[in-house]
Design a protein around this motif. Structure first.
Motif, short mmCIF file in Angstrom:
data_model
loop_
_atom_site.label_atom_id
_atom_site.label_comp_id
_atom_site.label_asym_id
_atom_site.label_seq_id
_atom_site.Cartn_x
_atom_site.Cartn_y
_atom_site.Cartn_z
N ARG A 11 -4.25 -13.45 1.12
CA ARG A 11 -4.55 -12.15 0.55
C ARG A 11 -3.26 -11.50 0.06
O ARG A 11 -2.32 -11.32 0.83
CB ARG A 11 -5.20 -11.28 1.64
N PRO A 12 -3.18 -11.18 -1.25
CA PRO A 12 -1.95 -10.57 -1.75
C PRO A 12 -1.72 -9.20 -1.14
O PRO A 12 -2.67 -8.49 -0.86
CB PRO A 12 -2.17 -10.48 -3.26
N THR A 13 -0.47 -8.86 -0.94
CA THR A 13 -0.15 -7.56 -0.35
C THR A 13 0.92 -6.85 -1.16
O THR A 13 1.58 -7.47 -1.99
CB THR A 13 0.37 -7.71 1.09
N GLY A 14 1.06 -5.59 -0.94
CA GLY A 14 2.11 -4.80 -1.57
C GLY A 14 2.74 -3.93 -0.52
O GLY A 14 2.69 -4.26 0.66
N GLY A 15 3.27 -2.81 -0.94
CA GLY A 15 3.85 -1.88 0.02
C GLY A 15 4.86 -0.99 -0.65
O GLY A 15 5.10 -1.09 -1.85
N PRO A 16 5.44 -0.08 0.15
CA PRO A 16 6.42 0.84 -0.41
C PRO A 16 7.60 0.08 -0.99
O PRO A 16 7.96 -0.99 -0.52
CB PRO A 16 6.84 1.69 0.80
N ASP A 47 7.62 5.26 -4.35
CA ASP A 47 7.25 4.13 -5.21
C ASP A 47 6.61 3.03 -4.35
O ASP A 47 6.87 2.93 -3.16
CB ASP A 47 8.48 3.59 -5.93
N PHE A 48 5.75 2.23 -4.96
CA PHE A 48 5.12 1.13 -4.22
C PHE A 48 4.63 0.08 -5.20
O PHE A 48 4.53 0.34 -6.41
CB PHE A 48 3.93 1.64 -3.39
N THR A 49 4.35 -1.10 -4.68
CA THR A 49 3.62 -2.10 -5.45
C THR A 49 2.33 -2.37 -4.70
O THR A 49 2.27 -2.23 -3.48
CB THR A 49 4.38 -3.42 -5.59
N ALA A 50 1.29 -2.71 -5.43
CA ALA A 50 0.01 -3.02 -4.79
C ALA A 50 -0.79 -3.96 -5.67
O ALA A 50 -0.80 -3.82 -6.89
CB ALA A 50 -0.79 -1.73 -4.56
N PRO A 51 -1.46 -4.95 -5.04
CA PRO A 51 -2.36 -5.80 -5.81
C PRO A 51 -3.57 -4.96 -6.21
O PRO A 51 -3.94 -4.02 -5.50
CB PRO A 51 -2.74 -6.91 -4.84
N LYS A 57 -9.63 -8.79 -13.86
CA LYS A 57 -8.42 -9.54 -13.51
C LYS A 57 -7.79 -8.99 -12.23
O LYS A 57 -7.96 -7.82 -11.90
CB LYS A 57 -7.38 -9.43 -14.64
N PHE A 58 -7.05 -9.87 -11.56
CA PHE A 58 -6.25 -9.42 -10.43
C PHE A 58 -4.83 -9.21 -10.95
O PHE A 58 -4.25 -10.11 -11.56
CB PHE A 58 -6.25 -10.46 -9.31
N ILE A 59 -4.30 -8.02 -10.74
CA ILE A 59 -2.96 -7.70 -11.25
C ILE A 59 -2.11 -7.09 -10.14
O ILE A 59 -2.61 -6.74 -9.07
CB ILE A 59 -3.02 -6.71 -12.45
N SER A 60 -0.82 -6.97 -10.43
CA SER A 60 0.09 -6.29 -9.52
C SER A 60 0.52 -4.99 -10.18
O SER A 60 0.95 -4.98 -11.34
CB SER A 60 1.31 -7.17 -9.23
N VAL A 61 0.35 -3.88 -9.48
CA VAL A 61 0.66 -2.57 -10.03
C VAL A 61 1.88 -1.99 -9.32
O VAL A 61 1.98 -2.06 -8.09
CB VAL A 61 -0.55 -1.61 -9.86
N LYS A 62 2.80 -1.45 -10.10
CA LYS A 62 3.96 -0.76 -9.52
C LYS A 62 3.94 0.67 -10.04
O LYS A 62 3.88 0.90 -11.25
CB LYS A 62 5.25 -1.46 -9.92
#
Lengths: 83, 132
Positions: A11-16, A47-51, A57-62
């Protein structure tokens, strides 16, 4: 903006992103109390990144990639939570 | 953004939300595993393990201009969110020379704060203007 990510079994993850908020030094006496500070208006949004899922589509958002635009960031308890 | 995975987001969009909104959700549905981002924003409920209904307005410089946080059973008012963005955009465009009084919405008068207006707001702005 919004780099596509591959869907795998992990499972893709993001975070601060960036430095964490400064920890307040523990008081000299008494039990250590965790301080959770609320966001302040007029101050920078963390700021953060999150799938994300976006239009098929599945993308990565910053968040910082949206500088120059107004952003509405909404949190909610969970998918299918009725209201 | 919620603690759900992007796979659950897809299921919710494809099987329910796309039946309410033509074409499905138009903006990215973000996943926040373990509530890390929600914790940074102060909206992660550690007891329940989920995020509360927090809504943040972030301006083009990345500055938080406003937020609202509700407990789970009450939904938000999108019109009010849009009204606030319109008000902040007006203030920003005027470089801070204009202010949006209570109940302002597009078409209603703004105020120009300054020495001449001190103590004189009652002359130009009436309380019924705070309501729709």
């Amino acid at each position: 903006m919004g780099e596509e990510i591959k869907a795998g079994c992990a499972r893709p993850t993001g975070g601060p992103v960036g430095k964490p908020p400064e920890e307040k030094p523990a008081a000299q006496d008494g039990p250590r109390k965790e301080v959770v500070s609320m966001i302040k208006v007029g101050k920078a949004a963390p700021d953060f990144t999150a799938p994300a899922y976006h239009k098929g589509k599945f993308i990565s958002v910053k968040l910082s990639e949206y500088l120059g635009k107004w952003v509405v960031l909404c949190f909610y308890p969970g998918d299918f939570t009725f209201v | 953004m919620s603690i759900d995975s992007i796979f659950v987001h897809k299921m919710w969009n494809d099987h329910e939300l796309s039946k309410m909104v033509k074409g499905g959700v138009p903006f990215p549905m973000l996943s926040d595993a373990a509530g890390k981002v929600g914790t940074a924003y102060g909206v992660f409920d550690e007891d329940a393990g989920v995020e509360t209904r927090g809504r943040f307005l972030i301006d083009p410089d990345g500055i938080v201009q406003g937020f609202e946080v509700l407990t789970p059973p009450v939904g938000r008012n999108v019109s009010e969110t849009l009204r606030q963005i319109q008000a902040f955009q007006l203030v920003r465009k005027s470089k801070g020379t204009q202010a949006a009084p209570s109940g302002w919405k597009p078409g209603k008068m703004t105020l120009k704060p300054g020495p001449d207006l001190v103590g004189k707001v009652w002359e130009v702005w009436k309380t019924d203007m705070a309501f729709d």
